[in-house]
Design a protein around this motif. Structure first.
Motif, PDB file in Angstrom:
ATOM      1  N   LEU A 132      -6.902   0.605 -10.831  1.00 19.69           N
ATOM      2  CA  LEU A 132      -7.760   1.387  -9.692  1.00 19.69           C
ATOM      3  C   LEU A 132      -9.102   1.326 -10.618  1.00 19.69           C
ATOM      4  CD1 LEU A 132      -5.526   4.395  -8.613  1.00 19.69           C
ATOM      5  CD2 LEU A 132      -5.969   1.993  -7.413  1.00 19.69           C
TER       6      LEU A 132
ATOM      7  N   ARG B  25      -9.600   7.257  -2.635  1.00 18.69           N
ATOM      8  CA  ARG B  25      -9.197   5.945  -3.152  1.00 18.69           C
ATOM      9  C   ARG B  25      -9.783   5.104  -1.944  1.00 18.69           C
ATOM     10  NH1 ARG B  25      -3.760   3.586  -2.893  1.00 18.69           N
ATOM     11  NH2 ARG B  25      -3.084   5.430  -2.111  1.00 18.69           N
TER      12      ARG B  25
ATOM     13  N   LEU C 294       0.892  -1.270   0.131  1.00 20.30           N
ATOM     14  CA  LEU C 294      -0.043   0.127  -0.068  1.00 20.30           C
ATOM     15  C   LEU C 294       0.876   1.200   0.155  1.00 20.30           C
ATOM     16  CD1 LEU C 294      -2.786   1.404   0.461  1.00 20.30           C
ATOM     17  CD2 LEU C 294      -2.362   1.153   2.908  1.00 20.30           C
TER      18      LEU C 294
ATOM     19  N   LEU D  45      -2.241  -5.915  -7.212  1.00 15.50           N
ATOM     20  CA  LEU D  45      -3.860  -5.202  -7.567  1.00 15.50           C
ATOM     21  C   LEU D  45      -4.033  -4.880  -8.701  1.00 15.50           C
ATOM     22  CD1 LEU D  45      -3.635  -2.672  -4.450  1.00 15.50           C
ATOM     23  CD2 LEU D  45      -5.038  -4.890  -4.453  1.00 15.50           C
TER      24      LEU D  45
ATOM     25  N   LEU E 258      -5.219  -7.778   0.893  1.00 15.31           N
ATOM     26  CA  LEU E 258      -5.977  -6.539   0.103  1.00 15.31           C
ATOM     27  C   LEU E 258      -6.929  -7.445  -0.876  1.00 15.31           C
ATOM     28  CD1 LEU E 258      -3.534  -3.988  -0.498  1.00 15.31           C
ATOM     29  CD2 LEU E 258      -5.285  -4.306   1.492  1.00 15.31           C
TER      30      LEU E 258
ATOM     31  N   GLU F 110      -9.175  -2.605  -4.925  1.00 15.55           N
ATOM     32  CA  GLU F 110      -8.971  -1.248  -4.688  1.00 15.55           C
ATOM     33  C   GLU F 110      -9.639  -0.434  -5.586  1.00 15.55           C
ATOM     34  OE1 GLU F 110      -4.786   1.657  -4.698  1.00 15.55           O
ATOM     35  OE2 GLU F 110      -4.744  -0.315  -4.456  1.00 15.55           O
TER      36      GLU F 110
ATOM     37  N   VAL G 204      -9.518   1.013  -0.288  1.00 21.15           N
ATOM     38  CA  VAL G 204      -8.806  -0.185  -0.207  1.00 21.15           C
ATOM     39  C   VAL G 204      -9.679  -1.410   0.328  1.00 21.15           C
ATOM     40  CG1 VAL G 204      -6.642  -1.559   0.443  1.00 21.15           C
ATOM     41  CG2 VAL G 204      -6.545   0.713  -0.565  1.00 21.15           C
TER      42      VAL G 204
END
Length: 449
Positions: A264, A209, A30, A261, A220, A223, A211
């Motif tokens: 976005l 943002r 992160l 991840l 995680l 995201e 998460v």
């Protein structure tokens, strides 16, 4: 890209348990950058508060690292300050003195300390309350003191652990709005905010943002960027659509993300299918299986409503029908899932065969079915089994509080105990004497041996 203020790489956090190390966080990567609000979203037990404390340097990672402006932390983070859910004020100090505490700890002299505290008090709307004690303040005003105390040290990153959850709805709404107005005004004395919440709408209202942490994996899960202008309009189509996408991620199955991840704003792709064969049910532990804050009456009521609708409903539609927030229903959904009475499928909840039997049973049979299901829940099972092994079938509550304290905060321990007492009493697995803080095995539960 703006400057990275906090950088987390490969962070894993485990706590000692009776059966070895129990992971709470697993492989977290992160970055928190200058100028953004990041929300850590997840259900109870997902590890979001543990992650926040790692960012603050209050607890060290078991593996991996946390860095502030490129320097790996070896202790408390000098660039952060924290606002707590429970206010955490010193009751013997005035508002002014509570706000000055952090500056005094840093060795600032009295005169500049008073001036800085007065400025923070004025900024957060507390002027006129300088000489008041916490007991004289409402919940909203107490939390304002918490904000002022954190902001007066002018941290680069403000860490907030569910700061609005202990407030009534209207007070929380007002305080959120004022905080965002300060953030947008340019007068906010911090460069970034990290907010821990379990409330999807709050995350979308506040964050740039979001998460999402997995409920039991400690990793995680997804995201999301929030490409909405401030102030945000709850009635805007993009607002509702993003809440729905995040909700489906939090309640769906088979969409956990391992490794990097996804881009976005995109939901993670489904994992590669495992080889054919019977799937082993994940082992349930005290740390990985928290009891959701759901009463027996509440979860039973939801089960009955589902049965009246052929056993399945879309949760968002049900929330609208009952004039509730989706977040109000999630604990009840989690409870049905945990007990094996319901299964979450995308945005819906469906009764299992066991759930249909439970929903249609009379009072006595439903208690029997609930007891059988509750004994598969780690905390309820631990209490029942331990009592059965005790010579006089009684144990002090402190024994179980100590077990939970390895995995939860003191507030979470209290919540877990209250839920376990409620469920165990209904199931007649054990009784609880509040005067002596003592559990006693139920009369129909056989002793061990």
């Amino acid at each position: 890209m703006s400057d990275a203020l906090l950088t987390v790489r490969g962070l894993t956090k485990s706590f000692a348990g009776a059966d070895g190390e129990l992971p709470v966080l697993s492989g977290i990567d992160l970055t928190v950058r200058d100028g953004e609000i990041v929300a850590l979203l997840g259900k109870s037990g997902s590890g979001k508060s543990t992650l926040l404390r790692c960012l603050a340097g209050l607890i060290p990672p078991t593996e991996g690292s946390v860095a502030y402006r490129g320097e790996v932390l070896t202790g408390e983070n000098p660039g952060t300050a924290m606002v707590f859910q429970t206010f955490a004020l010193l009751p013997w100090l005035t508002v002014q003195q509570n706000v000055e505490v952090g500056l005094e700890a840093r060795g600032m002299r009295a005169a500049p300390r008073r001036a800085a505290a007065s400025q923070a008090i004025d900024l957060i709307g507390l002027d006129g309350f300088e000489s008041a004690y916490p007991k004289e303040l409402s919940g909203g005003m107490r939390q304002r003191v918490g904000f002022a105390r954190a902001l007066v040290v002018e941290p680069d990153v403000l860490l907030m652990d569910e700061p609005f959850s202990a407030l009534d709805v209207l007070t929380a709404e007002n305080l959120r709005g004022e905080l965002l107005e300060l953030w947008e005004s340019g007068d906010f004395p911090t460069r970034a905010i990290v907010l821990v919440t379990h409330n999807i709408e709050e995350a979308v209202l506040m964050a740039d943002r979001i998460v999402v942490l997995g409920a039991r994996s400690g990793a995680l899960r997804a995201e999301y960027a929030v490409p909405l202008d401030r102030p945000r309009d709850r009635d805007a189509p993009g607002f509702a659509a993003l809440i729905d996408r995040i909700y489906r991620t939090m309640t769906g199955r088979g969409d956990d993300v391992r490794g990097p991840l996804p881009p976005l704003g995109r939901e993670p792709a489904a994992p590669t299918a495992a080889p054919a064969g019977p799937a082993a049910e994940p082992r349930r532990t005290l740390a990985g299986t928290p009891l959701p804050p759901a009463s027996v009456d509440g979860l039973s009521g939801l089960a009955e409503i589902l049965l009246q609708h052929d056993g399945r409903l879309d949760i968002a539609e049900l929330a609208d029908e009952l004039a509730l927030e989706i977040d109000d229903l999630l604990p009840l959904v989690d409870a049905l899932d945990l007990l094996g009475f319901g299964e979450v499928d995308g945005g819906g909840i469906a009764l299992t065969a066991a759930g249909r039997r439970y929903s249609g049973a009379d009072v006595q049979e439903s208690k029997t079915l609930f007891a059988e299901a509750a004994l598969r829940v780690p905390l309820v099972a631990a209490i029942t089994t331990s009592l059965a092994k005790a010579a006089d079938r009684t144990l002090r509550a402190g024994f179980f509080r100590d077990l939970l304290a390895h995995h939860y905060t003191s507030e979470q321990v209290t919540e877990q105990m209250e839920i376990a007492i409620d469920w165990g009493r209904y199931a007649e697995l054990y009784a609880y004497d509040a005067d002596h803080t003592e559990f006693r095995l139920g009369p129909d539960v056989p002793a061990a041996g």
